[in-house]
Design a protein around this motif. Structure first.
Motif, short mmCIF file in Angstrom:
data_model
loop_
_atom_site.label_atom_id
_atom_site.label_comp_id
_atom_site.label_asym_id
_atom_site.label_seq_id
_atom_site.Cartn_x
_atom_site.Cartn_y
_atom_site.Cartn_z
N LEU A 1 45.99 46.84 98.05
CA LEU A 1 44.70 46.35 97.56
C LEU A 1 44.79 44.86 97.29
CD1 LEU A 1 43.89 49.19 95.02
CD2 LEU A 1 42.92 48.88 97.31
N PHE A 2 43.69 44.17 97.40
CA PHE A 2 43.61 42.72 97.22
C PHE A 2 43.46 42.42 95.73
CE2 PHE A 2 41.76 38.51 98.19
CZ PHE A 2 42.65 38.11 99.17
N SER A 3 44.52 42.70 94.95
CA SER A 3 44.46 42.56 93.49
C SER A 3 45.87 42.32 92.94
CB SER A 3 43.89 43.83 92.86
OG SER A 3 44.76 44.93 93.10
N VAL A 4 45.94 42.04 91.64
CA VAL A 4 47.24 41.89 91.00
C VAL A 4 48.04 43.19 91.13
CG1 VAL A 4 48.42 41.50 88.80
CG2 VAL A 4 46.41 40.14 89.38
N GLU A 5 47.37 44.31 90.88
CA GLU A 5 48.05 45.60 90.95
C GLU A 5 48.52 45.89 92.37
OE1 GLU A 5 45.07 45.07 89.57
OE2 GLU A 5 45.49 45.40 87.45
N GLY A 6 47.70 45.54 93.36
CA GLY A 6 48.10 45.73 94.74
C GLY A 6 49.30 44.88 95.12
N GLY A 7 49.29 43.65 94.64
CA GLY A 7 50.43 42.76 94.90
C GLY A 7 51.70 43.26 94.24
N GLN A 8 51.54 43.84 93.06
CA GLN A 8 52.71 44.38 92.35
C GLN A 8 53.27 45.59 93.10
OE1 GLN A 8 51.99 45.11 88.21
NE2 GLN A 8 54.11 45.67 87.80
N ALA A 9 52.40 46.45 93.58
CA ALA A 9 52.85 47.64 94.32
C ALA A 9 53.52 47.24 95.63
CB ALA A 9 51.67 48.57 94.58
N ALA A 10 52.89 46.33 96.36
CA ALA A 10 53.46 45.89 97.63
C ALA A 10 54.77 45.14 97.40
CB ALA A 10 52.47 45.00 98.38
N GLY A 11 54.80 44.30 96.37
CA GLY A 11 56.01 43.57 96.05
C GLY A 11 57.16 44.50 95.72
N ALA A 12 56.87 45.55 94.97
CA ALA A 12 57.90 46.53 94.62
C ALA A 12 58.45 47.20 95.88
CB ALA A 12 57.33 47.57 93.67
N GLN A 13 57.57 47.56 96.81
CA GLN A 13 58.02 48.17 98.07
C GLN A 13 58.93 47.23 98.84
OE1 GLN A 13 54.46 49.15 100.18
NE2 GLN A 13 54.10 51.04 99.03
N LEU A 14 58.52 45.97 98.94
CA LEU A 14 59.30 45.00 99.71
C LEU A 14 60.65 44.73 99.05
CD1 LEU A 14 56.40 42.62 100.71
CD2 LEU A 14 57.65 44.19 102.21
N LEU A 15 60.67 44.66 97.73
CA LEU A 15 61.93 44.44 97.03
C LEU A 15 62.89 45.61 97.26
CD1 LEU A 15 60.57 42.93 93.71
CD2 LEU A 15 61.84 41.72 95.50
N GLU A 16 62.34 46.83 97.27
CA GLU A 16 63.17 48.01 97.53
C GLU A 16 63.77 47.97 98.93
OE1 GLU A 16 60.87 51.53 96.73
OE2 GLU A 16 60.50 50.91 94.67
N ARG A 17 63.08 47.31 99.84
CA ARG A 17 63.56 47.18 101.23
C ARG A 17 64.52 46.00 101.40
NH1 ARG A 17 57.52 48.03 103.64
NH2 ARG A 17 57.28 50.15 102.90
N GLY A 18 64.79 45.28 100.31
CA GLY A 18 65.76 44.20 100.36
C GLY A 18 65.19 42.82 100.65
N CYS A 19 63.89 42.68 100.63
CA CYS A 19 63.28 41.37 100.90
C CYS A 19 63.56 40.40 99.76
CB CYS A 19 61.77 41.52 101.07
SG CYS A 19 61.31 42.44 102.55
N THR A 20 63.80 39.16 100.11
CA THR A 20 64.03 38.10 99.11
C THR A 20 62.99 37.01 99.20
OG1 THR A 20 65.53 36.94 100.59
CG2 THR A 20 66.51 38.51 99.03
N GLY A 21 62.01 37.18 100.07
CA GLY A 21 60.89 36.25 100.20
C GLY A 21 59.64 37.05 100.48
N ILE A 22 58.55 36.74 99.75
CA ILE A 22 57.31 37.50 99.89
C ILE A 22 56.16 36.51 100.09
CG2 ILE A 22 55.71 39.09 98.75
CD1 ILE A 22 58.13 40.15 97.13
N VAL A 23 55.37 36.75 101.14
CA VAL A 23 54.17 35.95 101.40
C VAL A 23 52.97 36.83 101.07
CG1 VAL A 23 52.82 34.73 103.14
CG2 VAL A 23 55.31 34.63 103.20
N CYS A 24 52.08 36.33 100.22
CA CYS A 24 50.93 37.11 99.77
C CYS A 24 49.63 36.53 100.32
CB CYS A 24 50.87 37.11 98.25
SG CYS A 24 52.34 37.82 97.49
N ALA A 25 48.61 37.38 100.40
CA ALA A 25 47.31 36.98 100.93
C ALA A 25 46.45 36.27 99.90
CB ALA A 25 46.57 38.20 101.48
N SER A 26 46.82 36.30 98.63
CA SER A 26 46.03 35.62 97.60
C SER A 26 46.90 35.30 96.39
CB SER A 26 44.85 36.49 97.15
OG SER A 26 45.30 37.56 96.34
#
Length: 72
Positions: A23-48
């Motif tokens: 979702l295009f929100s703080v909560e959506g960014g937090q959920a997506a960020g958590a998924q990416l961190l679990e996958r080992g990402c160390t850099g995240i580009v966000c849409a907003s």
């Protein structure tokens, strides 16, 4: 272009694992960020900015520093 560049840089065939839709929100960014961190990402580009704030929250929830350990 992103998929091709990441495949060349990482030699990865499953580049879609490095993409998370939410979702295009703080909560959506937090959920997506958590998924990416679990996958080992160390850099995240966000849409907003709101999504970036959520991704930063996900980092801090895991005790990771931004930008020291993770770039957002």
């Amino acid at each position: 272009g992103y998929r091709r560049a990441m495949a060349q840089l990482l030699g990865a065939t499953e580049v879609d694992e490095l993409i998370s839709h939410s979702l295009f929100s703080v909560e959506g960014g937090q959920a997506a960020g958590a998924q990416l961190l679990e996958r080992g990402c160390t850099g995240i580009v966000c849409a907003s900015d709101l999504m970036a704030l959520g991704a930063i929250r996900a980092c801090r929830d895991r005790g990771l520093s931004v930008p020291g350990e993770v770039s957002v």
